[in-house]
Motif scaffolding. Structure first.
Motif, PDB file in Angstrom:
ATOM      1  N   TYR A   1      32.097  64.079   8.316  1.00  0.00           N
ATOM      2  CA  TYR A   1      32.726  64.946   6.300  1.00  0.00           C
ATOM      3  C   TYR A   1      32.710  62.748   5.862  1.00  0.00           C
TER       4      TYR A   1
ATOM      5  N   ALA B   1      36.662  60.566   8.757  1.00  0.00           N
ATOM      6  CA  ALA B   1      37.972  61.334   9.476  1.00  0.00           C
ATOM      7  C   ALA B   1      37.926  60.349  10.719  1.00  0.00           C
ATOM      8  N   LEU B   2      38.015  58.887  11.004  1.00  0.00           N
ATOM      9  CA  LEU B   2      38.796  57.758  11.864  1.00  0.00           C
ATOM     10  C   LEU B   2      39.727  57.802  11.139  1.00  0.00           C
TER      11      LEU B   2
ATOM     12  N   ALA C   1      38.578  55.643  21.220  1.00  0.00           N
ATOM     13  CA  ALA C   1      39.461  56.396  20.720  1.00  0.00           C
ATOM     14  C   ALA C   1      39.264  57.277  19.784  1.00  0.00           C
TER      15      ALA C   1
ATOM     16  N   LEU D   1      38.609  61.241  20.317  1.00  0.00           N
ATOM     17  CA  LEU D   1      39.597  61.537  20.079  1.00  0.00           C
ATOM     18  C   LEU D   1      39.850  63.218  19.897  1.00  0.00           C
ATOM     19  N   GLY D   2      41.275  64.113  20.810  1.00  0.00           N
ATOM     20  CA  GLY D   2      41.081  65.029  21.105  1.00  0.00           C
ATOM     21  C   GLY D   2      40.781  65.330  22.380  1.00  0.00           C
ATOM     22  N   ARG D   3      39.540  64.478  22.727  1.00  0.00           N
ATOM     23  CA  ARG D   3      38.887  64.579  23.989  1.00  0.00           C
ATOM     24  C   ARG D   3      39.645  64.278  25.109  1.00  0.00           C
TER      25      ARG D   3
ATOM     26  N   ARG E   1      30.462  60.390  16.609  1.00  0.00           N
ATOM     27  CA  ARG E   1      31.398  61.098  17.308  1.00  0.00           C
ATOM     28  C   ARG E   1      30.703  62.962  17.462  1.00  0.00           C
TER      29      ARG E   1
END
Lengths: 255, 348
Positions: A86, A90-91, A99, A103-105, A161
């Motif tokens: 984005y 969006a970090l 991390a 994030l989310g995984r 990411r």
């Protein structure tokens, strides 16, 4: 030509009285870089957010590998193998690069501890370091928070990411906007390598020389609609700018 | 090459970070703002100063016990508050929830009757349940109804206390089982360490692990750091926030039960500033009100600094009212240091 990886047909999206997308079309094939260009307010970011599941469209159809799909959330997009860098990065700035990468995984510890929710921080850091190295992102202190890093490093983390987890499509919304010359070059190299892995890369950029250099195709948005499509090589800067500013009004005229 | 500074070997693919961009904060601010070490040093410093001023009275097992016992109930609340503030939230309702849980638990134990562990366990479960209930209400209104946390918890602050007064008619409930008071309330392990202190530290230890080693903790930090990023990463932000406030409520309930055990009465009027004390402790401990940053170790220090100040001032014969002045100053200093950290990191 092969089947499109992702195709948007007649996408409509309004925010209150603002009609951001008025029947926009968009196509991207596997193994190509498509530049999505247009003036400010043309709807580029909105289109990307629609296809990435951030704002579901009001109307229109999205085809993924030829099948109609409903991308209701960023998670749904991720399940399809679509990742996005984005514009607003969006970090989570207070977390470290690994991390953020996971994030989310998160990688969990083995056995009972993992089932109790314990993170395997060492493994995430190890694999994160490896990943950043492979992608050519130089981070001196991988335990420092992202907030302490330079714009180039942060962009590197965000791009890493996306390309780490994407298996089909990567959207990049102005990935080089905040970068210096050297870092921009590296991001463009990275984009080519991701394409060579067979992924579809969608690049939003205002930088025309950059677009002409890296894009295999160019699609032009104006006032929420696609107004032109160009192949690499047979297009000049004047033609692109003409389409962006409305000198060329319809797709057919440009073809 | 654009950079004037030569740096690490640079193979073609390296996204070279320009060294000029690494605007390092001065060494002293990095040290001061780095972690909970600084605040730990302040605590040690206070203890040293009071020890020098009045060795015989300040340095004793009984005095350490007093300080720790006074701080125990607040520590339990501050542990929950750390999670809430790490998410960039706030909970003003804790003191009232504590009172409400204590009142209902006392009523429940009275209704069950007797003086057995069974009665006590019923009381504990009722207290935890009451706290959990208020916490879920807070979390739901904050995350789903999108009412700011400050307003939601200010509302439930009034409501929980109001209900507690309605239930009791404004008179403290005193029928607390003796066994509870004798054991958890005033008992000690090995005649030395109070149960209250052991329970409070055990709670702090368990939640320190939860915050710093598990996925739950990681998501708590991620949401406080950048809620939108967390959402885009697939974290169910609303559900997580409800859980965090539920946890906070449950710990307030536990604190209510411990307070009941300690004072053998519901102390309805005594908790109107618990929220501010807990927030101050958490912030003094280095947790950022802007979210995303904090440690539970820092919170423990932050709870004990006011407690040591209070105790030390009494012992050395300074008017204890100075404690409030000193704590206020430390609080402002802590937030100033947080601002320094943020400025040094974000302005580039």
């Amino acid at each position: 030509m092969a089947e499109p990886m992702l195709e948007a047909r007649e996408i409509v999206k309004s925010f209150g009285r603002v009609h951001a997308l008025r029947g926009a079309n968009f196509t991207v094939f596997p193994g190509e870089v498509v530049a999505l260009v247009g003036d400010n307010g043309a709807g580029k970011s909105t289109l990307v957010k629609t296809l990435a599941g951030v704002h579901p469209p009001d109307a229109g159809e999205i085809l993924f590998e030829g099948r109609p799909v409903h991308i209701a959330s960023p998670v749904a997009a991720r399940r399809l193998g679509i990742e996005t860098v984005y514009q607003d990065l969006a970090l989570a700035a207070e977390l470290d690069p690994a991390a953020n990468l996971y994030l989310g995984r998160e990688i969990m510890r083995g056995g009972v501890l993992g089932r109790l929710g314990f993170l395997d921080k060492a493994e995430m850091r190890r694999r994160g370091d490896q990943q950043f190295k492979e992608l050519g992102v130089a981070i001196q202190d991988t335990s420092a928070s992202v907030a302490t890093m330079s714009g180039g490093q942060r962009q590197g983390v965000a791009v890493s990411r996306a390309v780490t987890w994407a298996s089909k499509v990567v959207f990049m919304d102005e990935p080089t906007a905040a970068l210096g010359v050297v870092q921009t070059r590296n991001v463009l190299d990275l984009i080519r390598r991701v394409r060579d892995r067979g992924l579809a890369v969608v690049l939003i950029s205002h930088n025309m020389p950059e677009v002409l250099e890296v894009a295999d195709r160019i699609e032009v948005l104006r006032l929420g609609e696609r107004v032109a499509r160009f192949e690499r090589g047979d297009v000049t800067m004047e033609q692109i700018v003409g389409a962006m500013t409305g000198a060329i009004k319809h797709e057919e005229e440009a073809a | 090459m654009s950079s004037t500074t030569e740096q690490e070997p640079e193979h073609g693919d390296v996204l070279v970070a320009q060294v000029e961009e690494q605007l390092r904060a001065p060494a002293w601010t990095r040290l001061l703002t780095g972690s909970s070490t600084f605040i730990g040093l302040i605590l040690v410093g206070l203890i040293v100063v009071f020890s020098i001023l009045s060795y015989t009275n300040f340095v004793s097992a009984s005095n350490a016990r007093n300080v720790a016992t006074d701080a125990a109930v607040l520590l339990v609340v501050a542990v929950g508050m750390t999670f809430v503030i790490v998410t960039a939230g706030i909970d003003l309702s804790v003191g009232s929830v504590l009172v409400f849980a204590g009142v209902v638990a006392a009523r429940a134990m009275h209704a069950v009757g007797g003086n057995s562990w069974g009665t006590i366990i019923v009381g504990l479960l009722v207290a935890l349940g009451c706290g959990l209930g208020w916490g879920v209400i807070n979390g739901f209104l904050i995350s789903k109804a999108k009412v700011p946390a400050l307003i939601v918890t200010l509302g439930t602050f009034g409501m929980a206390l109001g209900f507690a007064l309605l239930i009791t008619g404004g008179v403290d409930e005193r029928s607390v089982p003796f066994k509870l008071v004798d054991t958890i309330g005033t008992g000690r392990v090995g005649n030395q360490v109070p149960y209250l202190v052991i329970i409070a530290f055990a709670v702090a230890a368990v939640f320190a692990v939860l915050l710093h080693a598990t996925r739950f903790g990681r998501y708590t930090f991620a949401i406080g750091s950048n809620e939108e990023a967390a959402r885009r990463a697939g974290i169910r932000v609303d559900r997580h926030l409800i859980k965090v406030y539920a946890l906070m409520g449950m710990l307030s309930g536990l604190a209510g039960f411990l307070s009941l055990a300690r004072f053998s009465t519901t102390t309805i009027g005594g908790h109107s500033t618990d929220n501010l004390q807990a927030i101050a402790a958490v912030v003094i401990g280095g947790t950022s009100l802007f979210g995303g940053v904090g440690t539970l170790l820092g919170t423990i220090f932050g709870v004990f600094i006011p407690a040591v100040l209070q105790n030390g001032f009494v012992i050395v014969g300074v008017q204890p009212f100075w404690q409030q002045v000193a704590v206020g100053a430390v609080l402002i200093l802590a937030v100033y240091l947080d601002q320094l950290r943020r400025r040094s990191e974000y302005q580039r």
